[in-house]
Design a protein around this motif. Sequence first.
Motif, PDB file in Angstrom:
ATOM      1  N   GLN A  41     -48.420 -53.989  35.814  1.00 34.63           N
ATOM      2  CA  GLN A  41     -49.557 -53.191  36.272  1.00 34.63           C
ATOM      3  C   GLN A  41     -49.199 -52.433  37.546  1.00 34.63           C
ATOM      4  N   LEU A  42     -48.461 -53.092  38.434  1.00 31.80           N
ATOM      5  CA  LEU A  42     -47.982 -52.413  39.637  1.00 31.80           C
ATOM      6  C   LEU A  42     -47.081 -51.234  39.284  1.00 31.80           C
ATOM      7  N   ALA A  43     -46.192 -51.468  38.335  1.00 31.11           N
ATOM      8  CA  ALA A  43     -45.304 -50.395  37.887  1.00 31.11           C
ATOM      9  C   ALA A  43     -46.118 -49.222  37.355  1.00 31.11           C
ATOM     10  N   SER A  44     -47.134 -49.533  36.564  1.00 29.84           N
ATOM     11  CA  SER A  44     -47.982 -48.480  35.998  1.00 29.84           C
ATOM     12  C   SER A  44     -48.736 -47.731  37.098  1.00 29.84           C
ATOM     13  N   LEU A  45     -49.202 -48.468  38.106  1.00 25.79           N
ATOM     14  CA  LEU A  45     -49.920 -47.843  39.221  1.00 25.79           C
ATOM     15  C   LEU A  45     -49.037 -46.826  39.929  1.00 25.79           C
ATOM     16  N   TYR A  46     -47.811 -47.214  40.249  1.00 27.18           N
ATOM     17  CA  TYR A  46     -46.927 -46.308  40.981  1.00 27.18           C
ATOM     18  C   TYR A  46     -46.349 -45.201  40.089  1.00 27.18           C
ATOM     19  N   PHE A  47     -46.389 -45.400  38.785  1.00 26.40           N
ATOM     20  CA  PHE A  47     -45.987 -44.342  37.864  1.00 26.40           C
ATOM     21  C   PHE A  47     -47.078 -43.275  37.743  1.00 26.40           C
TER      22      PHE A  47
END
Length: 422
Positions: free
Chosen positions: A278-284
């Motif tokens: 989810q963090l990865a998706s947020l920063y993407f």
Amino acid sequence: MKEDFLHHVWQFKKFDIANLKTTKGESIQILNSGQYLQLAGPDFFNAQIIIENQKWAGNVEIHLKSSDWYVHNHEKDSNYDSVILHVVWEHDVPIFRKDNSEIPTLELKEYVALSDLHKYQSLVSQKSWIYCENELQNVDQFVFKNWQERLFFERLERKANLIFGLLETSNHDWEAVLFCLLVKNFGLNTNGEMFYKIAKSIPFSVVRKESFSLESLESLLLGQANLLSHDFQDSYARELQKSYHYLVQKHQLREKVVGSLEFFKHRPDNFPTVRLVQLASLYFHQKNLFSLVMNCSSINELYQVFNVGVSQYWETHYNFDRESSKKMKKLSKSFVDLLVVNTIIPLQFAYARSRQKEITQDLIDLANSIPSEKNVIIDKFKTFGIASENVYESQALLQLKKEYCDLKKCLDCAVGHFILKK
């Protein structure tokens, strides 16, 4: 009895000041009791006192017994050379300056009303949880509301100090600070420290460069968390492994974080695998995240910023090689509330302070719009008649319990003052 009671008595003149005399019978008139700075050295600075028609300006030291002066080795400390009056509860020995002149002493027990002493003893007698639990709901609401605001911002000040420390180690990169704080709070209490180590192990410059590839961000976070070191069946997991090994070489990353992440105590939606992707998706999806959250003034705006889910693979997985029913796995509003309380509001406060910008009311309004936290401390206050409706109130209560009640600092607390003044 503790010295803080005597500090309270002296500071607020909670004794008969009309006919004060030293232990030698000299008359005392208090013009200014001094400043209670709670620093090294005497207890009260810049006091003004008349003793037998002689005006003195200097400092006041307070002890339970006169002999405590020697117990604390004040006779060897030049900071105490300027003491003009020694205030004690019980006078047992005379105290002398370095030039052998005796320091005038006021024995307070001769002047404090028994009713005030009984109030203090009642306040600090042990109860089942906190000292004032039986009096809390009787505290004047005007007093309590003002104290609540002070507590809320005291808590923000403490968090801001940690942020400024992190800023120093991040070359004053506010985006990097946000990244570290967000990652830590995505880990909640059980995985927070491990998540923080993961964040610190990845230079934010690397996150910036790789933020245009969701696969790269996932492999970075999962790889540094030591979650890509197995033999996997799924082709996606193997692709992440390859991506991670490439990124390690490309950016010369440090070794993976040592330690284990907690899965067992969590519901699947809180699994560390899910939170990291989810963090990865947020920063993407959200470029320039720091600017976005700094410009948000309402909780609904922040809900929009954090309205992200997971990549396609993770919609049907909580762990590698174990397929589950499909779920979007978006960040829930309650989880975003936690992020706002523990990350966004403190960061907005610290950033505004660094720019000398006043946003006090904005932060209060934002905190008032978020439902109260639920934990054992908030629940316990409710049993004593202090309910918490929103984060502004619950954060104040947490500060009250941890920084005042637990440390028995009743006489530094507005509630304690009110109870003693009743």
